[in-house]
Design a protein around this motif. Structure first.
Motif, PDB file in Angstrom:
ATOM      1  N   ARG A 174      -6.277   5.024   0.307  1.00 38.08           N
ATOM      2  CA  ARG A 174      -5.421   4.567  -0.800  1.00 38.08           C
ATOM      3  C   ARG A 174      -5.762   3.131  -1.175  1.00 38.08           C
ATOM      4  NH1 ARG A 174       0.745   5.420   0.442  1.00 38.08           N
ATOM      5  NH2 ARG A 174       0.464   7.540  -0.281  1.00 38.08           N
ATOM      6  N   ARG A 198     -12.612   5.405  12.100  1.00 41.99           N
ATOM      7  CA  ARG A 198     -12.443   6.856  12.098  1.00 41.99           C
ATOM      8  C   ARG A 198     -12.733   7.487  13.449  1.00 41.99           C
ATOM      9  NH1 ARG A 198     -14.261  12.268  10.978  1.00 41.99           N
ATOM     10  NH2 ARG A 198     -16.065  11.817  12.257  1.00 41.99           N
ATOM     11  N   MET A 205      -1.258  13.163  17.553  1.00 41.76           N
ATOM     12  CA  MET A 205      -2.701  13.236  17.792  1.00 41.76           C
ATOM     13  C   MET A 205      -3.181  12.431  18.987  1.00 41.76           C
ATOM     14  SD  MET A 205      -4.149  10.865  14.713  1.00 41.76           S
ATOM     15  CE  MET A 205      -3.078  11.542  13.454  1.00 41.76           C
ATOM     16  N   SER A 215      -3.103  15.626  22.377  1.00 42.43           N
ATOM     17  CA  SER A 215      -3.936  16.806  22.654  1.00 42.43           C
ATOM     18  C   SER A 215      -5.378  16.481  23.057  1.00 42.43           C
ATOM     19  CB  SER A 215      -3.911  17.786  21.476  1.00 42.43           C
ATOM     20  OG  SER A 215      -4.218  17.157  20.264  1.00 42.43           O
ATOM     21  N   GLY A 256      -7.637  18.349  12.754  1.00 43.84           N
ATOM     22  CA  GLY A 256      -6.758  17.785  11.745  1.00 43.84           C
ATOM     23  C   GLY A 256      -6.568  16.286  11.915  1.00 43.84           C
ATOM     24  N   MET A 257      -6.511  15.856  13.176  1.00 41.68           N
ATOM     25  CA  MET A 257      -6.205  14.455  13.473  1.00 41.68           C
ATOM     26  C   MET A 257      -7.254  13.467  13.010  1.00 41.68           C
ATOM     27  SD  MET A 257      -6.871  14.362  17.572  1.00 41.68           S
ATOM     28  CE  MET A 257      -6.029  15.905  17.901  1.00 41.68           C
ATOM     29  N   ALA A 274     -14.521  12.120   3.850  1.00 40.06           N
ATOM     30  CA  ALA A 274     -14.581  13.269   4.759  1.00 40.06           C
ATOM     31  C   ALA A 274     -15.946  13.941   4.634  1.00 40.06           C
ATOM     32  CB  ALA A 274     -13.462  14.238   4.433  1.00 40.06           C
ATOM     33  N   CYS A 312      -9.575  -0.134  10.391  1.00 38.51           N
ATOM     34  CA  CYS A 312      -9.327   1.291  10.576  1.00 38.51           C
ATOM     35  C   CYS A 312     -10.657   1.957  10.928  1.00 38.51           C
ATOM     36  CB  CYS A 312      -8.736   1.887   9.299  1.00 38.51           C
ATOM     37  SG  CYS A 312      -8.207   3.602   9.489  1.00 38.51           S
ATOM     38  N   MET A 316       0.816  -1.194   0.000  1.00 40.24           N
ATOM     39  CA  MET A 316       0.000   0.000   0.000  1.00 40.24           C
ATOM     40  C   MET A 316       0.861   1.261   0.000  1.00 40.24           C
ATOM     41  SD  MET A 316      -3.311  -0.250   2.410  1.00 40.24           S
ATOM     42  CE  MET A 316      -2.263   0.269   3.751  1.00 40.24           C
ATOM     43  N   GLY A 343      -8.567  -0.134  16.002  1.00 41.32           N
ATOM     44  CA  GLY A 343      -8.656   0.502  14.687  1.00 41.32           C
ATOM     45  C   GLY A 343      -8.293   1.969  14.716  1.00 41.32           C
ATOM     46  N   PHE A 368      -5.713   7.979   5.634  1.00 38.46           N
ATOM     47  CA  PHE A 368      -5.022   8.070   4.334  1.00 38.46           C
ATOM     48  C   PHE A 368      -4.733   6.691   3.732  1.00 38.46           C
ATOM     49  CE2 PHE A 368      -2.843  12.443   5.296  1.00 38.46           C
ATOM     50  CZ  PHE A 368      -4.048  13.088   5.103  1.00 38.46           C
ATOM     51  N   ASN A 369      -4.196   5.786   4.549  1.00 33.75           N
ATOM     52  CA  ASN A 369      -3.850   4.459   4.017  1.00 33.75           C
ATOM     53  C   ASN A 369      -5.089   3.694   3.562  1.00 33.75           C
ATOM     54  OD1 ASN A 369      -1.041   4.367   4.183  1.00 33.75           O
ATOM     55  ND2 ASN A 369      -1.080   3.731   6.339  1.00 33.75           N
ATOM     56  N   ASN A 425       1.916  14.175  11.972  1.00 32.50           N
ATOM     57  CA  ASN A 425       3.105  14.434  12.781  1.00 32.50           C
ATOM     58  C   ASN A 425       3.342  13.274  13.738  1.00 32.50           C
ATOM     59  OD1 ASN A 425       0.775  15.127  14.106  1.00 32.50           O
ATOM     60  ND2 ASN A 425       1.566  16.985  15.015  1.00 32.50           N
ATOM     61  N   TYR A 438      -8.194  13.119  10.058  1.00 33.57           N
ATOM     62  CA  TYR A 438      -8.025  12.859   8.627  1.00 33.57           C
ATOM     63  C   TYR A 438      -6.845  11.945   8.280  1.00 33.57           C
ATOM     64  CZ  TYR A 438     -11.738  16.177   8.519  1.00 33.57           C
ATOM     65  OH  TYR A 438     -12.953  16.771   8.744  1.00 33.57           O
ATOM     66  N   SER A 439      -5.639  12.241   8.809  1.00 34.66           N
ATOM     67  CA  SER A 439      -4.489  11.440   8.382  1.00 34.66           C
ATOM     68  C   SER A 439      -4.597   9.945   8.724  1.00 34.66           C
ATOM     69  CB  SER A 439      -3.173  12.025   8.922  1.00 34.66           C
ATOM     70  OG  SER A 439      -3.211  12.248  10.304  1.00 34.66           O
ATOM     71  N   PRO A 440      -5.267   9.540   9.813  1.00 29.64           N
ATOM     72  CA  PRO A 440      -5.362   8.095  10.058  1.00 29.64           C
ATOM     73  C   PRO A 440      -6.140   7.336   8.975  1.00 29.64           C
ATOM     74  CG  PRO A 440      -5.814   9.317  12.064  1.00 29.64           C
ATOM     75  CD  PRO A 440      -5.810  10.321  10.947  1.00 29.64           C
ATOM     76  N   ALA A 448      -0.380  17.800  17.810  1.00 35.76           N
ATOM     77  CA  ALA A 448      -1.539  17.876  16.902  1.00 35.76           C
ATOM     78  C   ALA A 448      -2.648  18.783  17.418  1.00 35.76           C
ATOM     79  CB  ALA A 448      -2.080  16.479  16.599  1.00 35.76           C
ATOM     80  N   ARG A 465       1.652   4.442   9.602  1.00 38.33           N
ATOM     81  CA  ARG A 465       0.252   4.584  10.060  1.00 38.33           C
ATOM     82  C   ARG A 465      -0.425   5.806   9.458  1.00 38.33           C
ATOM     83  NH1 ARG A 465      -4.089   4.665  10.447  1.00 38.33           N
ATOM     84  NH2 ARG A 465      -5.604   4.206  12.087  1.00 38.33           N
ATOM     85  N   VAL A 466       0.347   6.910   9.304  1.00 37.56           N
ATOM     86  CA  VAL A 466      -0.243   8.114   8.716  1.00 37.56           C
ATOM     87  C   VAL A 466       0.311   8.366   7.319  1.00 37.56           C
ATOM     88  CG1 VAL A 466      -0.976   9.236  10.843  1.00 37.56           C
ATOM     89  CG2 VAL A 466       1.360   9.582  10.033  1.00 37.56           C
ATOM     90  N   GLN A 486      -2.567  20.894   8.804  1.00 36.09           N
ATOM     91  CA  GLN A 486      -3.975  20.682   8.450  1.00 36.09           C
ATOM     92  C   GLN A 486      -4.494  19.313   8.888  1.00 36.09           C
ATOM     93  OE1 GLN A 486      -6.001  22.983   7.349  1.00 36.09           O
ATOM     94  NE2 GLN A 486      -4.433  24.561   7.112  1.00 36.09           N
ATOM     95  N   TYR A 487      -3.717  18.256   8.649  1.00 33.39           N
ATOM     96  CA  TYR A 487      -4.251  16.911   8.855  1.00 33.39           C
ATOM     97  C   TYR A 487      -3.458  16.074   9.863  1.00 33.39           C
ATOM     98  CZ  TYR A 487      -7.040  18.330   4.864  1.00 33.39           C
ATOM     99  OH  TYR A 487      -7.891  19.022   4.034  1.00 33.39           O
ATOM    100  N   ALA A 488      -2.614  16.786  10.648  1.00 33.94           N
ATOM    101  CA  ALA A 488      -1.950  16.133  11.783  1.00 33.94           C
ATOM    102  C   ALA A 488      -1.077  14.953  11.375  1.00 33.94           C
ATOM    103  CB  ALA A 488      -2.981  15.709  12.835  1.00 33.94           C
TER     104      ALA A 488
END
Lengths: 395, 395
Positions: free
Chosen positions: B234, B211, A224, A227, B223-224, B257, B209, A1, A215, B230-231, A92, B226-228, B90, A125-126, A88-90
């Motif tokens: 894809r 959300r 993330m 916070s 923001g947090m 989203a 996964c 992936m 999950g 991404f995979n 990090n 969204y990035s989890p 984040a 993971r991200v 924007q999308y964390a």
């Protein structure tokens, strides 16, 4: 992936249709020196993670050219595009490590391979680009050696290391950041808790804030995960507790930003069980957590602690009711938390939904197992006692 | 629990022992003009959220001095401390809005009060300082008016507005960021989906996964969230789907989203139900979602759509089994997704755990309800049809 895979060589392997690009390469590092070095602070004034050293290391990843030149340069703000994925999308991720001065006065790291493996998992993971983990250890060593004067010599004071990767793709499309910035910064630090870890901590559960779920992301070291707990932690402090004991329903997961352990008499009557929540997808696989389990297992096979009975390392689902039952049965011995920042610290009290459960008290704070583990882990970290190549010289 | 509360006045009210500090004040705004303006791109080349306009607005919050001077200045990277809360933990929140040109050629916003209320909730969720929401709307209007030439006139192309707040406290202590930076950036954008929203979307569920979770953050615009994903997204694309249909067990939560809707014949046989997952703590309270529900309820009271039967707005737990049952019973009429970026788009197929469920097809993509809602919402957004003061002129 993933678009690329690090094979430990000079190039990241591209997925079908994606060209290979250069992997992280520590031999390319450049150093921009400054003569304007800061004055070392009085170590006793240091708190945790609030001061930085003179230099930082940065290295950018571009999808067309791969990992670029690692640059060591004076610590400074990083220019970040307002649209960037990190803001924007964390996207990090980070690691927490420490540098220790060995008996020879030279810096050492503690199990850096574990931090690197976890950082690589976090990146995946991200959907951040991967990197050669061995090269990153080399870069950390280079930076720590350069900044050796920042490692405090006062007991309990350390040079905290924070490797960080942020997604730098500029765009609002909700998709992976195919560019990133790796940076390493160093923070000479005082103890994680003002009390130095000897005063037993009190933990409080909350119902309406959940740190991690199956999950989700709680088993990775992502920004993330922290916070969302700030408000709950502030509430705990207002109610007279030190930290939150994170729950998933009636299941205990973590304590603050640390792993949670209890020690109890084995059901068989022989020896003690060292128990921590199993890695079920909601638990951060802590380096100190793993080290405690490995020390317990090692002692169980062949005694390595003079004053402890046989130990058994137990990873299991740990429920609120278990703790109460073990206390009622008289099997409960001690509870502690652990993590890189805190090492090990005792737990004295848990407020379960407003009902306080109080644990046995020990002189000096930690019980026999937590105390022995803390002393041994520090001895290993400072290179005073060897164990399984856990302590790694920076030279 | 929060250190400050915005009362809608000139000062944030401090909690016990915390001094009041100035709240956000749009009248203080300064503008640093540039003569070096960019050339407007050919609108047809625009994709979603990849281009920015000439200016951005920034305003910093400091715990000692409160909200500072809002500054409009040329778009540029923001210098961020490597230790900052946003990059480490984040603390980043945002809103998605759009500017529309009205029949008078002047810019308008759509229900900005809803975005501001949500941004204020998001700030509180990750313990960022609060702000006067009405003043922020004024600042958005000022920036949009200044950047009016960037609003594309091509149908389906918009000026997307992204108010963002990031935590700027520099320190590794796991605690609230008591300083922050608010910024607003503008992105002239093409359609959210390349197909322009007429081709029905295919959605795929994933098991590993998740959300959002009760007690998590999925009901806030962080923001947090969204990035989890991404995979997983894809993976969905690799398998021939457009987006993920997010599940919590067998419960449908969101799509990509966006919020998810189905329309079905009412059990009573009279009229149709417009159904979306209820706000149970795992659902983002979308502005377009709320608008669809309100349009359905309004039409239910007194017809506002010529060709639609009576509608009933239904917020409920929506399970995989419900969708399959309604299809089997012949009650299922249409499914759509909605959000500020996409407006409304049809759903044609869902892959539930590898088993495809196919929905009825409609000419032009959206079914009768989704189509009517989309046309009406766009009419309201562009100020062509008034409705409940939803469309707000920037002048």
């Amino acid at each position: 992936m993933a678009l690329w895979t690090s094979t430990g060589g000079k190039f990241l392997k591209g997925a079908a249709g994606v060209p290979d690009v250069p992997d992280l390469d520590a031999s390319k590092v450049t150093i921009t020196e400054t003569k304007d070095l800061k004055t070392l602070p009085d170590p006793e004034t240091l708190v945790f993670g609030a001061t930085t050293s003179d230099y930082m290391l940065t290295c950018a990843f571009d999808p067309a050219t791969g990992w670029g030149t690692p640059e060591i340069k004076p610590y400074a703000p990083i220019p970040v595009d307002p649209m960037s994925s990190a803001l924007q999308y964390a996207t990090n991720i980070f690691e927490g490590m420490k540098a220790y001065l060995g008996p020879d006065g030279e810096p050492r790291l503690f199990r850096p391979d574990m931090n690197m493996a976890r950082l690589a998992r976090s990146a995946n993971r991200v959907a951040l680009p991967p990197f050669n983990t061995e090269e990153l250890v080399k870069l950390i060593k280079t930076l720590v050696n350069l900044e050796k004067r920042w490692i405090p010599t006062l007991e309990g004071y350390t040079l905290y290391i924070r490797p960080t990767i942020i997604g730098t793709r500029a765009g609002f499309g909700v998709a992976a950041s195919d560019s990133s910035l790796l940076y390493i910064i160093l923070a000479p630090s005082g103890p994680y808790f003002r009390t130095g870890g000897s005063k037993p901590l009190s933990l409080m559960t909350v119902e309406d804030c959940v740190r991690a779920w199956p999950g989700g992301t709680g088993d990775h070291k992502l920004g993330m995960n922290y916070s969302p707990g700030f408000n709950a932690t502030r509430l705990a402090v207002q109610k007279g507790y030190d930290q939150i004991l994170w729950m998933l329903g009636d299941v205990i997961t973590e304590a603050g930003a640390m792993n949670f352990f209890v020690v109890l008499k084995s059901e068989s009557g022989e020896g003690w069980d060292v128990v921590t929540p199993m890695l079920d997808g909601t638990i951060l696989p802590g380096v100190t957590r793993a080290s405690c389990l490995e020390l317990a297992a090692a002692h169980g096979e062949k005694p390595i602690f003079d004053d402890l009975p046989p130990l058994r390392a137990v990873e299991r689902k740990l429920r609120k009711g278990d703790v109460k039952q073990w206390l009622a049965e008289g099997r409960f011995l001690e509870a502690f938390v652990c993590g890189t920042a805190v090492a090990l610290a005792p737990v004295g009290r848990i407020g379960f939904d407003g009902e306080d459960v109080v644990f046995p008290k020990f002189e000096g704070g930690l019980g026999p197992v937590g105390g022995a583990f803390r002393r041994r882990i520090l001895d290993i970290q400072y290179g005073r006692v060897p164990f399984s190549n856990w302590s790694v010289p920076c030279q």
